[in-house]
Design a protein around this motif. Structure first.
Motif, PDB file in Angstrom:
ATOM      1  N   SER A 146       0.737  -1.220  -0.025  1.00  0.00           N
ATOM      2  CA  SER A 146      -0.064   0.032   0.095  1.00  0.00           C
ATOM      3  C   SER A 146       0.940   1.370  -0.103  1.00  0.00           C
ATOM      4  CB  SER A 146      -0.840   0.238   0.995  1.00  0.00           C
ATOM      5  OG  SER A 146      -1.817  -1.090   1.300  1.00  0.00           O
ATOM      6  N   LYS A 147       1.921   1.197   0.916  1.00  0.00           N
ATOM      7  CA  LYS A 147       2.778   2.448   0.738  1.00  0.00           C
ATOM      8  C   LYS A 147       3.422   2.692  -0.515  1.00  0.00           C
ATOM      9  CE  LYS A 147       4.421   2.313   5.793  1.00  0.00           C
ATOM     10  NZ  LYS A 147       5.542   2.405   6.488  1.00  0.00           N
ATOM     11  N   LEU A 148       3.956   1.641  -1.152  1.00  0.00           N
ATOM     12  CA  LEU A 148       4.429   1.757  -2.621  1.00  0.00           C
ATOM     13  C   LEU A 148       3.578   2.131  -3.578  1.00  0.00           C
ATOM     14  CD1 LEU A 148       7.291   1.190  -3.586  1.00  0.00           C
ATOM     15  CD2 LEU A 148       6.642  -1.246  -3.868  1.00  0.00           C
ATOM     16  N   GLU A 149       2.215   1.736  -3.534  1.00  0.00           N
ATOM     17  CA  GLU A 149       1.333   2.328  -4.389  1.00  0.00           C
ATOM     18  C   GLU A 149       0.827   3.825  -3.918  1.00  0.00           C
ATOM     19  OE1 GLU A 149      -1.000  -1.957  -5.133  1.00  0.00           O
ATOM     20  OE2 GLU A 149      -1.772  -0.551  -3.440  1.00  0.00           O
ATOM     21  N   ALA A 150       0.912   4.089  -2.894  1.00  0.00           N
ATOM     22  CA  ALA A 150       0.735   5.546  -2.393  1.00  0.00           C
ATOM     23  C   ALA A 150       1.809   6.301  -3.041  1.00  0.00           C
ATOM     24  CB  ALA A 150       0.596   5.916  -0.924  1.00  0.00           C
ATOM     25  N   PHE A 151       3.324   5.856  -2.771  1.00  0.00           N
ATOM     26  CA  PHE A 151       4.227   6.549  -3.293  1.00  0.00           C
ATOM     27  C   PHE A 151       4.058   6.701  -4.986  1.00  0.00           C
ATOM     28  CE2 PHE A 151       8.398   6.010  -5.815  1.00  0.00           C
ATOM     29  CZ  PHE A 151       9.107   7.256  -5.264  1.00  0.00           C
ATOM     30  N   ARG A 152       3.868   5.616  -5.670  1.00  0.00           N
ATOM     31  CA  ARG A 152       3.613   5.858  -6.843  1.00  0.00           C
ATOM     32  C   ARG A 152       2.516   6.959  -7.634  1.00  0.00           C
ATOM     33  NH1 ARG A 152       5.495   1.992 -10.819  1.00  0.00           N
ATOM     34  NH2 ARG A 152       7.561   0.901  -9.760  1.00  0.00           N
ATOM     35  N   GLN A 153       1.440   6.855  -6.877  1.00  0.00           N
ATOM     36  CA  GLN A 153       0.454   7.696  -7.027  1.00  0.00           C
ATOM     37  C   GLN A 153       0.709   9.197  -6.936  1.00  0.00           C
ATOM     38  OE1 GLN A 153      -2.497   6.845  -8.208  1.00  0.00           O
ATOM     39  NE2 GLN A 153      -3.217   9.015  -8.156  1.00  0.00           N
ATOM     40  N   GLN A 154       1.602   9.548  -5.635  1.00  0.00           N
ATOM     41  CA  GLN A 154       1.789  10.771  -5.353  1.00  0.00           C
ATOM     42  C   GLN A 154       2.957  11.337  -6.306  1.00  0.00           C
ATOM     43  OE1 GLN A 154       3.539  10.568  -1.420  1.00  0.00           O
ATOM     44  NE2 GLN A 154       1.637  10.124  -0.553  1.00  0.00           N
ATOM     45  N   LYS A 158       2.529  14.537  -8.895  1.00  0.00           N
ATOM     46  CA  LYS A 158       3.635  15.543  -9.013  1.00  0.00           C
ATOM     47  C   LYS A 158       4.011  16.032 -10.569  1.00  0.00           C
ATOM     48  CE  LYS A 158       6.278  14.903  -5.074  1.00  0.00           C
ATOM     49  NZ  LYS A 158       7.588  14.381  -4.534  1.00  0.00           N
ATOM     50  N   VAL A 159       4.164  15.054 -11.273  1.00  0.00           N
ATOM     51  CA  VAL A 159       4.366  15.034 -12.620  1.00  0.00           C
ATOM     52  C   VAL A 159       3.155  15.839 -13.304  1.00  0.00           C
ATOM     53  CG1 VAL A 159       5.181  13.844 -14.829  1.00  0.00           C
ATOM     54  CG2 VAL A 159       6.084  13.325 -12.809  1.00  0.00           C
TER      55      VAL A 159
END
Ligand code: RP5
Length: 165
Positions: A146-154, A158-159
């Protein structure tokens, strides 16, 4: 640097203290994800006994992934991989003489049978080695996934939100 805990899941090792300015990005990324880890300096050439005993004993101490960085004749990741069946992620350091091409080829060109997952030269490789370690750990840890998915989403947001002058 140089701390060792019995609870570390990831070990980040590097051939010289001079690699720390690059490898601190792996350390910071693992910290951001709350991954228990340890960082050490050891060298395939200057401390060969330490490099082999450390890697041979890593699995028994609970380490699940080893990130190994070195520059020039960068044999550390390969030597470590020869002593353990843990996944070993190699990060080639940017060198003065050849801009890291020497480090890259020395790390990536392993003989069949002893794999080293080699990342990009320098800072991007350090960050991606940590992210790949998180991804490996996440295969059996849903909260980490879940943390990794949230990181990718953020990262994507940003981009998408980037504006140009
Ligand atoms: C390698 O040699 C290290 O990983 C470092 O990238 C490079 C230069 O080491 P120093 O001479 O700065 O100690 O073993």
């Amino acid at each position: 640097m140089g701390t060792e805990t019995s609870t570390s899941l990831v070990a980040v090792i590097m051939g010289s203290k001079s690699d720390w300015d690059t490898m601190r990005h792996a350390d910071e990324t693992l910290t951001e994800f709350g991954i228990a880890h340890e960082c050490h300096v050891m060298s395939a050439h200057r401390t060969p006994h330490l490099a082999s005993t450390f890697s041979a004993g890593a699995s028994g101490r609970g380490i699940e992934v080893i990130i190994a960085a070195a520059g020039g004749a960068a044999h550390l990741a390969g030597v470590v991989a020869a002593h353990t069946i843990l996944p070993v992620l190699g990060v080639p350091m940017k060198s003065d003489a050849l801009n890291g091409m020497d480090s890259l080829l020395a790390t990536v060109q392993m003989p069949a049978g002893i794999p080293v997952g080699t990342l990009a030269i320098g800072k991007a490789g350090a960050i991606n080695a940590a992210l790949l370690a998180v991804a490996i750990l996440a295969t059996s840890r849903p909260e980490l996934r879940s943390k990794l998915e949230a990181f990718r989403q953020q990262q994507e947001e940003k981009v998408r939100a980037a504006t140009l002058p």
